[in-house]
Write a protein that holds these residues in place. Sequence first.
Motif, short mmCIF file in Angstrom:
data_model
loop_
_atom_site.label_atom_id
_atom_site.label_comp_id
_atom_site.label_asym_id
_atom_site.label_seq_id
_atom_site.Cartn_x
_atom_site.Cartn_y
_atom_site.Cartn_z
N ILE A 227 -23.57 38.04 -34.28
CA ILE A 227 -24.21 37.84 -35.59
C ILE A 227 -24.33 38.97 -36.78
N LEU A 228 -24.82 40.47 -36.19
CA LEU A 228 -24.97 41.16 -36.56
C LEU A 228 -23.76 41.67 -37.03
N THR A 229 -22.58 41.63 -36.45
CA THR A 229 -21.68 42.68 -36.93
C THR A 229 -20.91 41.00 -38.31
N THR A 230 -20.59 39.92 -37.77
CA THR A 230 -19.91 39.21 -38.99
C THR A 230 -21.23 39.68 -40.57
N ILE A 231 -22.54 40.03 -40.49
CA ILE A 231 -23.06 40.30 -41.60
C ILE A 231 -23.13 41.26 -41.85
N TRP A 232 -22.57 42.30 -41.27
CA TRP A 232 -22.14 43.87 -42.04
C TRP A 232 -20.14 43.25 -42.94
N SER A 233 -20.11 42.58 -41.79
CA SER A 233 -18.52 42.46 -42.49
C SER A 233 -18.44 42.50 -44.08
N VAL A 234 -19.67 41.33 -43.62
CA VAL A 234 -19.38 40.67 -45.36
C VAL A 234 -20.11 42.13 -46.95
N MET A 279 -23.28 37.04 -52.31
CA MET A 279 -22.99 37.67 -50.86
C MET A 279 -24.63 37.11 -50.49
N VAL A 280 -25.13 36.97 -50.38
CA VAL A 280 -26.72 37.42 -49.93
C VAL A 280 -26.50 35.81 -49.59
N LEU A 281 -26.65 34.90 -50.84
CA LEU A 281 -26.42 33.14 -49.63
C LEU A 281 -25.60 33.15 -48.78
N PHE A 282 -24.43 33.64 -48.43
CA PHE A 282 -23.30 33.73 -47.31
C PHE A 282 -24.33 33.53 -45.88
N SER A 283 -24.53 35.19 -46.01
CA SER A 283 -25.69 35.57 -45.03
C SER A 283 -27.04 34.65 -44.96
N VAL A 284 -27.46 34.18 -45.79
CA VAL A 284 -28.53 33.60 -45.52
C VAL A 284 -28.34 32.08 -45.55
N VAL A 285 -26.88 31.09 -45.43
CA VAL A 285 -26.22 30.00 -44.76
C VAL A 285 -25.99 30.15 -43.63
N PHE A 286 -25.44 31.55 -43.18
CA PHE A 286 -24.64 32.41 -41.86
C PHE A 286 -26.13 31.55 -40.93
N MET A 287 -27.15 32.61 -41.64
CA MET A 287 -28.26 33.08 -40.92
C MET A 287 -28.58 31.30 -40.11
N SER A 288 -28.92 30.75 -41.36
CA SER A 288 -29.98 29.07 -41.46
C SER A 288 -28.55 28.49 -40.09
#
Lengths: 300, 429
Positions: A227-234, A279-288
């Motif tokens: 999960i962290l790697t995916t978010i950091w990749s963004v 970019m923020v939206l992607f991370s929020v959607v991914f975490m959701s």
Amino acid sequence: MKQITKRKTISRIERKREILAWTMILPALLLNVFIMGGPIVGTFGISLTDWDGIRAPHFIGLDNFKKLSLDTHFLWAALNNLKWAVFFLIVPVAFALIIAGIIRKVKRGQLIYRTMFFLPYIVTSVVAAKIWTLLYSPFYGITAWLQNLGISNPPRFLADPNLALYSVAFVDSWRYWVFLMVLFLTALSQVDQSIEEAAMIDGANKIQTFIHVTIPQIRPTISMVLILTTIWSVTTFDFVYLMTGGGPGSSSELVSTYMYRLALQNQQPGYASAISLVMVLFSVVFMSVVGLLRKRGWEI
Amino acid sequence: MKRKTTLFCTTALAAALAAGGMTAYAEGTSELTIFWGSEESTEYTDYMNQVISEFEAANPDIKINLFLVSDPEGQAKQQMAAGGGPDLINIDSTSMHIFASSDYLVPLDSYAQQYNWSSRFDQWVVDSLSYDGQWYGLPGMMDGMVVYYNDDLFQENGWKIPESYDELVSLCQQMTEKNILPFAYGTSDYKQANQWWISQAFCAGMGQEDLHKLLQGELEWTSDEVRNTVDQLVNLWKNNYIYKDSAAITMDEARSLFTTGKAGMYMSGTWEAAPLDEANPDFTWKVYQMPSWRDGVDSVLPVALGGSFSINAKCENPDAAAKFLDYMYQPEVAARMLAFGTLYPEKDIDISAIDAPENVKMLQNFVDDSLETGKVGYCAWSYWPANTDTYAWNTIESICLDQISVDEYLTSLQENFQLDQEKGNVLTF
């Protein structure tokens, strides 16, 4: 009557505890609201304008977001982020897991190995980028060395548009995998070794035991890493900025480097803000989505 | 005893601090701040510090604080947008126009009159630093784009200085056959260096008149003249006549390709004279002006003002700032810049009287001659509007790598130019 009084007392104690809890987290919450919330609201405001960073901004509604949906360069950069994420979800994760699995079994000198492997992580990204840029240099580095060995067309690590992104990703992962290794080592130290021993007695070899017995026990750590790697990749930025600046051409352009360029070179901070919100939206959607799947019982 | 010692030390420290404070901030002293590029050469920074010391000695009521920052223009821009910023702004002239149009700068016309600046600079300099009929800056330095070549190599092989695009291509072919890279080039540490080849190509390919029309909006960026120019530039790059892997090597590495004889030519600015001399190559280097790439068009020397100094509208004492600017660019003070290879566009500089390297003097004369005959072109960082310029240098590599077509590039240039027109970024000259 007694029961009602007792319930009231319990509820009063619970409320007090709740208030105390809120009081305790209030400073951190307020800090977060001001430090994170302020800029996010400000960025959202700027994204609705045509601000060039100097002149007075004009409200343009959602025009920046409409423009973004048609921006082929943004899509190109987003695709590079996807390639980056896939690379990072496979190469450093697998490498860190394997090395952690091996080091864990080392009885003597484990600390030496751990320290040795951890060294790249204490090198700052600027220094690491500079070292690897020299190593990739067509005149002094690996390319020149291969040429001297008689290889006529050695890889042009930072100049080849098909290779530049992966060459930079390799350097970033050279630092990143050791961080993951430490996380995995910590997780592996919690593993119940008696289950592994039981599997071995039942005839499983070391690899089978590691894959089918050890890894399932550290699944929460692996999930967190993925999960962290995916978010950091963004949000990744530093190595590409330092080593190629997104080039050659736009071969290694990432969303973050594109956003930086728009904001600070192209006089379009309004548009760059729209990109940062996406970019923020992607991370929020991914975490959701991850949260939702967890609620539904997925073991991630 | 201990208490007495402590008390004595504390009192002494307080007195020392008070005295120091009084010295540093004497009543009536004006303080001015300047952001200075931390990546400027040591010689240039030393020169600036020396100028400041001299000025402060002659004007004890003015104190200049020079802050070394990595990106003076970017940081000044951010601070000015927030209502602050340094008192003296050191920026490219294209950005200077945007600042001027937003009332961030003090118009200098009254100071120009007071200090008689008009008599010191040619009209092209004044035009480059004016917006809406008002004068907003003094030039930081002068640049000219030339081709440095290895004269020994040329003589050994009987190569001639090219006089047309075809002759240039033929020369490059001959060099390649001899396993010599025609043009050294590196951008990995400074992608903006793409501006140099873009400026050179547009001046050579379009000539003064058409380029002027293009930059004034009288010619479309999608026109055949522009297309041919871009095609010619891309052709040089795709054939590796301009070093194809430029994105992987630094400017220093590119220079060393030339100074070690691996490359026969090096297209760069007049600022290269000092580093080339410092590298001390074992051959004689000379310069030539890029020939015209189009029949019937005269060859021109691309020139630019390498940055300018303006006064922040928020400066509390613009008179003091103007006084410092005037001192900094007195002919005899500015002339000292030549000693470390920086040319300056001031009429009264007597080159013969300056103790500067011969190659630097040669380049100053080279540029002055072109200015006198009027055969000069327009470098991107001085004359092109901001959005068009940024798109041009950021994207040119993508055409060479077939990531976008020339048509897409030109269409986007036209769109960026229209945006610049709408925002009032287009310079009138």
